[in-house]
Each structure stands twice: as structure tokens, then as C-alpha cells.
Design a protein around this motif. Structure first.
Motif, PDB file in Angstrom:
ATOM      1  N   PHE A   7      -2.340 -19.884 -40.928  1.00  0.00           N
ATOM      2  CA  PHE A   7      -3.669 -19.734 -41.521  1.00  0.00           C
ATOM      3  C   PHE A   7      -4.028 -20.969 -42.349  1.00  0.00           C
ATOM      4  N   SER A   8      -3.082 -21.474 -43.125  1.00  0.00           N
ATOM      5  CA  SER A   8      -3.317 -22.662 -43.954  1.00  0.00           C
ATOM      6  C   SER A   8      -3.610 -23.887 -43.101  1.00  0.00           C
ATOM      7  N   LEU A   9      -2.815 -24.074 -42.047  1.00  0.00           N
ATOM      8  CA  LEU A   9      -3.039 -25.223 -41.168  1.00  0.00           C
ATOM      9  C   LEU A   9      -4.378 -25.128 -40.444  1.00  0.00           C
ATOM     10  N   THR A  10      -4.765 -23.922 -40.059  1.00  0.00           N
ATOM     11  CA  THR A  10      -6.049 -23.716 -39.389  1.00  0.00           C
ATOM     12  C   THR A  10      -7.201 -24.057 -40.336  1.00  0.00           C
ATOM     13  N   LEU A  11      -7.132 -23.593 -41.570  1.00  0.00           N
ATOM     14  CA  LEU A  11      -8.177 -23.908 -42.551  1.00  0.00           C
ATOM     15  C   LEU A  11      -8.252 -25.412 -42.809  1.00  0.00           C
ATOM     16  N   TYR A  12      -7.091 -26.058 -42.929  1.00  0.00           N
ATOM     17  CA  TYR A  12      -7.057 -27.501 -43.153  1.00  0.00           C
ATOM     18  C   TYR A  12      -7.704 -28.240 -41.978  1.00  0.00           C
ATOM     19  N   ALA A  13      -7.398 -27.827 -40.769  1.00  0.00           N
ATOM     20  CA  ALA A  13      -7.963 -28.464 -39.572  1.00  0.00           C
ATOM     21  C   ALA A  13      -9.478 -28.303 -39.536  1.00  0.00           C
ATOM     22  N   ILE A  14      -9.954 -27.119 -39.882  1.00  0.00           N
ATOM     23  CA  ILE A  14     -11.404 -26.879 -39.902  1.00  0.00           C
ATOM     24  C   ILE A  14     -12.059 -27.734 -40.983  1.00  0.00           C
ATOM     25  N   TYR A  15     -11.436 -27.797 -42.159  1.00  0.00           N
ATOM     26  CA  TYR A  15     -11.984 -28.565 -43.274  1.00  0.00           C
ATOM     27  C   TYR A  15     -12.052 -30.058 -42.953  1.00  0.00           C
ATOM     28  N   THR A  16     -10.969 -30.611 -42.432  1.00  0.00           N
ATOM     29  CA  THR A  16     -10.936 -32.051 -42.168  1.00  0.00           C
ATOM     30  C   THR A  16     -11.735 -32.436 -40.937  1.00  0.00           C
ATOM     31  N   GLN A  17     -11.971 -31.492 -40.038  1.00  0.00           N
ATOM     32  CA  GLN A  17     -12.733 -31.795 -38.829  1.00  0.00           C
ATOM     33  C   GLN A  17     -14.170 -32.194 -39.164  1.00  0.00           C
ATOM     34  N   GLY A  18     -14.721 -31.591 -40.213  1.00  0.00           N
ATOM     35  CA  GLY A  18     -16.101 -31.875 -40.592  1.00  0.00           C
ATOM     36  C   GLY A  18     -16.249 -33.169 -41.369  1.00  0.00           C
ATOM     37  N   GLN A  19     -15.157 -33.728 -41.865  1.00  0.00           N
ATOM     38  CA  GLN A  19     -15.225 -34.958 -42.633  1.00  0.00           C
ATOM     39  C   GLN A  19     -15.297 -36.149 -41.691  1.00  0.00           C
ATOM     40  N   THR A  20     -16.147 -37.087 -42.037  1.00  0.00           N
ATOM     41  CA  THR A  20     -16.224 -38.299 -41.239  1.00  0.00           C
ATOM     42  C   THR A  20     -15.947 -39.499 -42.132  1.00  0.00           C
ATOM     43  N   SER A  21     -15.405 -40.509 -41.548  1.00  0.00           N
ATOM     44  CA  SER A  21     -15.090 -41.732 -42.276  1.00  0.00           C
ATOM     45  C   SER A  21     -16.362 -42.531 -42.510  1.00  0.00           C
ATOM     46  N   CYS A  22     -16.423 -43.183 -43.646  1.00  0.00           N
ATOM     47  CA  CYS A  22     -17.549 -44.091 -43.885  1.00  0.00           C
ATOM     48  C   CYS A  22     -17.351 -45.395 -43.114  1.00  0.00           C
ATOM     49  N   LEU A  23     -16.135 -45.607 -42.606  1.00  0.00           N
ATOM     50  CA  LEU A  23     -15.830 -46.826 -41.858  1.00  0.00           C
ATOM     51  C   LEU A  23     -16.172 -46.659 -40.383  1.00  0.00           C
ATOM     52  N   THR A  24     -17.459 -46.519 -40.113  1.00  0.00           N
ATOM     53  CA  THR A  24     -17.935 -46.527 -38.733  1.00  0.00           C
ATOM     54  C   THR A  24     -18.737 -47.805 -38.540  1.00  0.00           C
ATOM     55  N   GLU A  25     -18.833 -48.257 -37.320  1.00  0.00           N
ATOM     56  CA  GLU A  25     -19.592 -49.490 -37.068  1.00  0.00           C
ATOM     57  C   GLU A  25     -21.025 -49.352 -37.570  1.00  0.00           C
ATOM     58  N   LYS A  26     -21.647 -48.228 -37.270  1.00  0.00           N
ATOM     59  CA  LYS A  26     -23.042 -48.009 -37.690  1.00  0.00           C
ATOM     60  C   LYS A  26     -23.184 -48.069 -39.210  1.00  0.00           C
TER      61      LYS A  26
END
Length: 148
Positions: A7-26
Motif C-alpha cells: 500500500f505504501s509503495l503504491t501511494l508513493y508511485a501515485i504521488y511521484t507519478q504526478g510530479q514533473t521535473s523542471c528540467l525539461t527542454e521546454k
């Protein structure tokens, strides 16, 4: 116990999936354009937010080296005096290289100011810290007119 771990790993995966890096080319291209505009407009708020605390700018032939404080003080003086002989800053041939939490943006900037425009090659280093991108280093080198 396994159910709790799953359950903890699933929540972590869902949480981090929505985060995006500011280091994109655009994003880096947009930030780099804002850097140029901040130089033109003396945007102290942008400079304060974007430059890392240990920022360094090595100018042409190492004739001058600025840190964050010096860049912001120059912008403040420009705002106080209203003196700015730069009419425009135009970037071209900009390239982005991203490696982990670090990115290098390089290209050319034509700075139009008296007595004549100067073409500079630049190389800027950005890094991401806790989801925020900072400009860590800037190196600019004027290109002699006869080499253009």
C-alpha cells in the motif's frame, strides 16, 4: 506487513507519478529567455528567485566575475538610475543538454547596445533542487566581428 508495504509503495508511485521535473527542454528554453529578459528589464525578483546562492557569471575572457549579489545590485542600480543602453537581447541556435539533475543551455545572444551590437556565445548551467530549477553558472564570450 506485506499489505502495508504494498500500500505504501503504491501511494508513493501515485504521488511521484504526478510530479514533473523542471528540467525539461521546454521549461529550460523558457527560463533562459526569461534570464535574457531579466537582464534587459532589470527584473530583480526573477534574479532573486532563479539564481542559486552560489551563482557565478564569468564574463568575456574572465575580465569580470559576478556572483548573485553583484548581478542583483547591478539590476537595482539600473532601476534606480533608469540608465540602460541595451536596446535588445536576442538568442539564437540555443541547445539544451539534460543530464540527471543538471542541464546546460548554450547558444548565442546578440546584445544591441551602444556603440554597436555584440554577439556573445553563452553557456549556462541549471540544476534542480527539490523540484525547483536554479541557474548556477553563466559563461559569456564576445565573438569578434571579424569572426562572424
Amino acid at each position: 506487513m506485506r499489505l502495508l508495504l504494498f500500500f505504501s509503495l503504491t501511494l508513493y508511485a501515485i504521488y511521484t507519478q504526478g510530479q514533473t521535473s523542471c528540467l525539461t527542454e521546454k521549461n529550460l528554453l523558457a527560463m533562459d529567455l526569461r534570464w535574457e529578459k531579466a537582464q534587459l528589464d532589470a527584473d530583480t525578483l526573477f534574479l532573486q528567485k532563479t539564481l542559486s546562492e552560489d551563482f557565478i557569471w564569468v564574463h568575456n575572457h574572465a575580465s569580470l566575475t559576478d556572483d548573485k549579489t553583484a548581478v542583483i545590485q547591478r539590476a537595482k542600480r539600473q532601476l534606480q538610475t533608469g540608465q540602460n543602453n541595451t536596446r535588445s537581447r536576442t538568442s539564437s541556435e540555443v541547445q539544451v543538454i539534460i543530464h540527471g539533475q543538471t542541464a546546460v543551455v548554450s547558444g548565442y545572444t546578440r546584445v544591441d547596445r551602444d556603440p554597436e551590437a555584440t554577439l556573445y556565445h553563452f553557456m549556462r548551467t541549471y540544476t534542480e533542487v527539490n523540484g525547483t530549477c536554479f541557474l548556477v553558472g553563466n559563461h559569456t564570450m564576445a565573438i569578434p566581428a571579424e569572426e562572424i
